[in-house]
Design a protein around this motif. Structure first.
Motif, PDB file in Angstrom:
ATOM      1  N   LEU A 138      27.826  18.708  19.640  1.00  0.00           N
ATOM      2  CA  LEU A 138      28.921  19.669  19.603  1.00  0.00           C
ATOM      3  C   LEU A 138      29.986  19.369  20.657  1.00  0.00           C
ATOM      4  CD1 LEU A 138      27.062  23.065  19.072  1.00  0.00           C
ATOM      5  CD2 LEU A 138      27.987  21.514  17.367  1.00  0.00           C
ATOM      6  N   LEU A 139      29.659  18.527  21.611  1.00  0.00           N
ATOM      7  CA  LEU A 139      30.621  18.201  22.652  1.00  0.00           C
ATOM      8  C   LEU A 139      31.763  17.366  22.071  1.00  0.00           C
ATOM      9  CD1 LEU A 139      28.159  17.256  25.539  1.00  0.00           C
ATOM     10  CD2 LEU A 139      29.520  19.363  25.338  1.00  0.00           C
ATOM     11  N   PRO A 140      32.978  17.561  22.553  1.00  0.00           N
ATOM     12  CA  PRO A 140      34.115  16.800  22.024  1.00  0.00           C
ATOM     13  C   PRO A 140      33.964  15.306  22.313  1.00  0.00           C
ATOM     14  CG  PRO A 140      34.849  18.704  23.313  1.00  0.00           C
ATOM     15  CD  PRO A 140      33.384  18.558  23.558  1.00  0.00           C
ATOM     16  N   LEU A 152      35.399  13.922  25.535  1.00  0.00           N
ATOM     17  CA  LEU A 152      34.632  13.961  26.779  1.00  0.00           C
ATOM     18  C   LEU A 152      33.566  12.875  26.798  1.00  0.00           C
ATOM     19  CD1 LEU A 152      34.099  17.814  27.220  1.00  0.00           C
ATOM     20  CD2 LEU A 152      35.865  16.377  28.238  1.00  0.00           C
ATOM     21  N   LEU A 153      32.916  12.665  25.660  1.00  0.00           N
ATOM     22  CA  LEU A 153      31.822  11.695  25.607  1.00  0.00           C
ATOM     23  C   LEU A 153      32.319  10.264  25.718  1.00  0.00           C
ATOM     24  CD1 LEU A 153      29.680  13.262  22.721  1.00  0.00           C
ATOM     25  CD2 LEU A 153      29.330  13.474  25.181  1.00  0.00           C
ATOM     26  N   PHE A 154      33.512   9.993  25.181  1.00  0.00           N
ATOM     27  CA  PHE A 154      33.965   8.610  25.127  1.00  0.00           C
ATOM     28  C   PHE A 154      34.252   8.041  26.505  1.00  0.00           C
ATOM     29  CE2 PHE A 154      36.884   5.075  24.128  1.00  0.00           C
ATOM     30  CZ  PHE A 154      36.084   4.405  23.221  1.00  0.00           C
ATOM     31  N   THR A 155      34.434   8.912  27.496  1.00  0.00           N
ATOM     32  CA  THR A 155      34.631   8.412  28.858  1.00  0.00           C
ATOM     33  C   THR A 155      33.405   7.644  29.336  1.00  0.00           C
ATOM     34  OG1 THR A 155      33.821  10.500  29.801  1.00  0.00           O
ATOM     35  CG2 THR A 155      36.196  10.299  29.448  1.00  0.00           C
ATOM     36  N   LYS A 156      32.251   7.928  28.716  1.00  0.00           N
ATOM     37  CA  LYS A 156      31.010   7.216  29.027  1.00  0.00           C
ATOM     38  C   LYS A 156      30.681   6.163  27.974  1.00  0.00           C
ATOM     39  CE  LYS A 156      29.998   9.630  32.716  1.00  0.00           C
ATOM     40  NZ  LYS A 156      29.989   9.003  34.059  1.00  0.00           N
ATOM     41  N   GLY A 157      31.568   6.022  26.993  1.00  0.00           N
ATOM     42  CA  GLY A 157      31.304   5.052  25.939  1.00  0.00           C
ATOM     43  C   GLY A 157      30.362   5.561  24.871  1.00  0.00           C
ATOM     44  N   TRP A 158      30.166   6.900  24.799  1.00  0.00           N
ATOM     45  CA  TRP A 158      29.264   7.486  23.827  1.00  0.00           C
ATOM     46  C   TRP A 158      30.048   8.253  22.776  1.00  0.00           C
ATOM     47  CZ3 TRP A 158      26.546   9.994  28.553  1.00  0.00           C
ATOM     48  CH2 TRP A 158      25.898   8.994  29.291  1.00  0.00           C
ATOM     49  N   THR A 159      29.371   8.643  21.700  1.00  0.00           N
ATOM     50  CA  THR A 159      29.972   9.465  20.660  1.00  0.00           C
ATOM     51  C   THR A 159      28.970  10.521  20.225  1.00  0.00           C
ATOM     52  OG1 THR A 159      29.171   8.105  18.816  1.00  0.00           O
ATOM     53  CG2 THR A 159      31.294   7.474  19.797  1.00  0.00           C
ATOM     54  N   VAL A 210      28.158  26.039  22.527  1.00  0.00           N
ATOM     55  CA  VAL A 210      28.863  26.536  21.339  1.00  0.00           C
ATOM     56  C   VAL A 210      30.137  27.273  21.735  1.00  0.00           C
ATOM     57  CG1 VAL A 210      28.736  28.175  19.411  1.00  0.00           C
ATOM     58  CG2 VAL A 210      26.804  26.663  19.894  1.00  0.00           C
ATOM     59  N   VAL A 211      30.025  28.153  22.723  1.00  0.00           N
ATOM     60  CA  VAL A 211      31.196  28.906  23.189  1.00  0.00           C
ATOM     61  C   VAL A 211      32.248  27.961  23.770  1.00  0.00           C
ATOM     62  CG1 VAL A 211      32.016  30.597  24.878  1.00  0.00           C
ATOM     63  CG2 VAL A 211      29.899  31.020  23.606  1.00  0.00           C
ATOM     64  N   PHE A 212      31.803  26.995  24.551  1.00  0.00           N
ATOM     65  CA  PHE A 212      32.749  26.040  25.137  1.00  0.00           C
ATOM     66  C   PHE A 212      33.470  25.254  24.050  1.00  0.00           C
ATOM     67  CE2 PHE A 212      33.420  21.545  26.244  1.00  0.00           C
ATOM     68  CZ  PHE A 212      34.420  21.695  27.207  1.00  0.00           C
ATOM     69  N   ARG A 213      32.713  24.756  23.072  1.00  0.00           N
ATOM     70  CA  ARG A 213      33.295  23.878  22.045  1.00  0.00           C
ATOM     71  C   ARG A 213      34.254  24.616  21.129  1.00  0.00           C
ATOM     72  NH1 ARG A 213      35.661  21.363  19.034  1.00  0.00           N
ATOM     73  NH2 ARG A 213      35.104  19.518  17.789  1.00  0.00           N
ATOM     74  N   ARG A 230      38.915  24.703  22.323  1.00  0.00           N
ATOM     75  CA  ARG A 230      39.986  24.837  21.343  1.00  0.00           C
ATOM     76  C   ARG A 230      41.229  25.459  21.953  1.00  0.00           C
ATOM     77  NH1 ARG A 230      37.359  26.690  15.497  1.00  0.00           N
ATOM     78  NH2 ARG A 230      36.499  24.632  14.949  1.00  0.00           N
ATOM     79  N   LEU A 231      41.046  26.464  22.798  1.00  0.00           N
ATOM     80  CA  LEU A 231      42.193  27.091  23.461  1.00  0.00           C
ATOM     81  C   LEU A 231      42.866  26.084  24.397  1.00  0.00           C
ATOM     82  CD1 LEU A 231      40.730  30.623  24.314  1.00  0.00           C
ATOM     83  CD2 LEU A 231      42.450  30.064  22.578  1.00  0.00           C
TER      84      LEU A 231
END
Length: 212
Positions: free
Chosen positions: A65-67, A70-77, A197-200, A205-206
């Motif tokens: 659920l994480l964007p 954010l993950l791509f900064t570590k090379g992940w998806t 969930v709330v964060f995502r 989104r906001l």
């Protein structure tokens, strides 16, 4: 060549992350159940280990659920988290089927028959597995997002929250019975899963909308 080196390096880092997470979760389960509750019989060893396996797999699936930003900064998806988390959950299901019984799961049984709580927990677990299977199928078929199959992962996370809640809610308020004041694993998982969930779907989104 540089792209392959990038993937290899960050794939190794992800494996390290998974090992660290599993080690931390198993350490928590070990202290809470083996040490705190004095569950030292041989049958309790795979029981406690299975808790850590489930916790690890479910947490990785929550990570989907994480964007990606954010993950791509570590090379992940999100696909990385989903594919690996789904495999851990498969192991958890196999272990649970082998261990399921009134001795290890007394809350789910009455007179050696599944009670209502047990059926609810199993129903949520099956629903979560089906929902997670769809994006996993899309991944192995190399169907590119945003295909509708990937959206079922969100529902899967909520079903996993329902599964954990059904299994553990009866012990969430009995703080006096928590070994070493360590909260139940189900409670910890539900809290941070809902926070993600709330964060995502609210905070992030906001934030995106406010970006120029």
């Amino acid at each position: 060549m540089q792209q392959e080196e990038f993937k290899t390096r960050h794939s190794f880092h992800f494996k390290i992350l998974v090992c660290v997470v599993f080690g931390a979760f198993y350490g928590y389960a070990f202290m809470r159940y083996h040490v705190g509750k004095q569950l030292w019989e041989w049958g309790h060893v795979p029981y406690v280990l299975n808790k850590a396996i489930a916790w690890t797999g479910a947490s990785l699936l929550v990570g989907t659920l994480l964007p990606n930003r954010l993950l791509f900064t570590k090379g992940w998806t999100r696909k990385t988290f989903g594919a690996v988390g789904f495999r851990w959950i498969l192991v958890h299901i196999i272990c649970t089927l082998a261990l399921l019984g009134e001795k290890l799961y007394p809350k789910m049984f009455n007179d050696q028959q599944l009670n209502s709580m047990g059926w609810v927990a199993i129903a949520f677990g099956i629903a979560a597995f089906v929902c997670f299977s769809l994006p996993w199928y899309a991944t192995i078929r190399k169907i590119p997002p945003p295909h509708v199959l990937y959206k079922f992962g969100r529902i899967g996370v909520l079903c996993a929250v329902g599964h954990a809640t059904a299994l553990g809610i009866s012990g969430w308020t009995s703080t006096g019975q928590w070994p070493f004041l360590m909260p139940p694993i189900t409670l910890l998982f539900v809290v941070y899963a809902l926070l993600v969930v709330v964060f995502r779907y609210r905070i992030y989104r906001l934030w995106v909308k406010e970006q120029p």
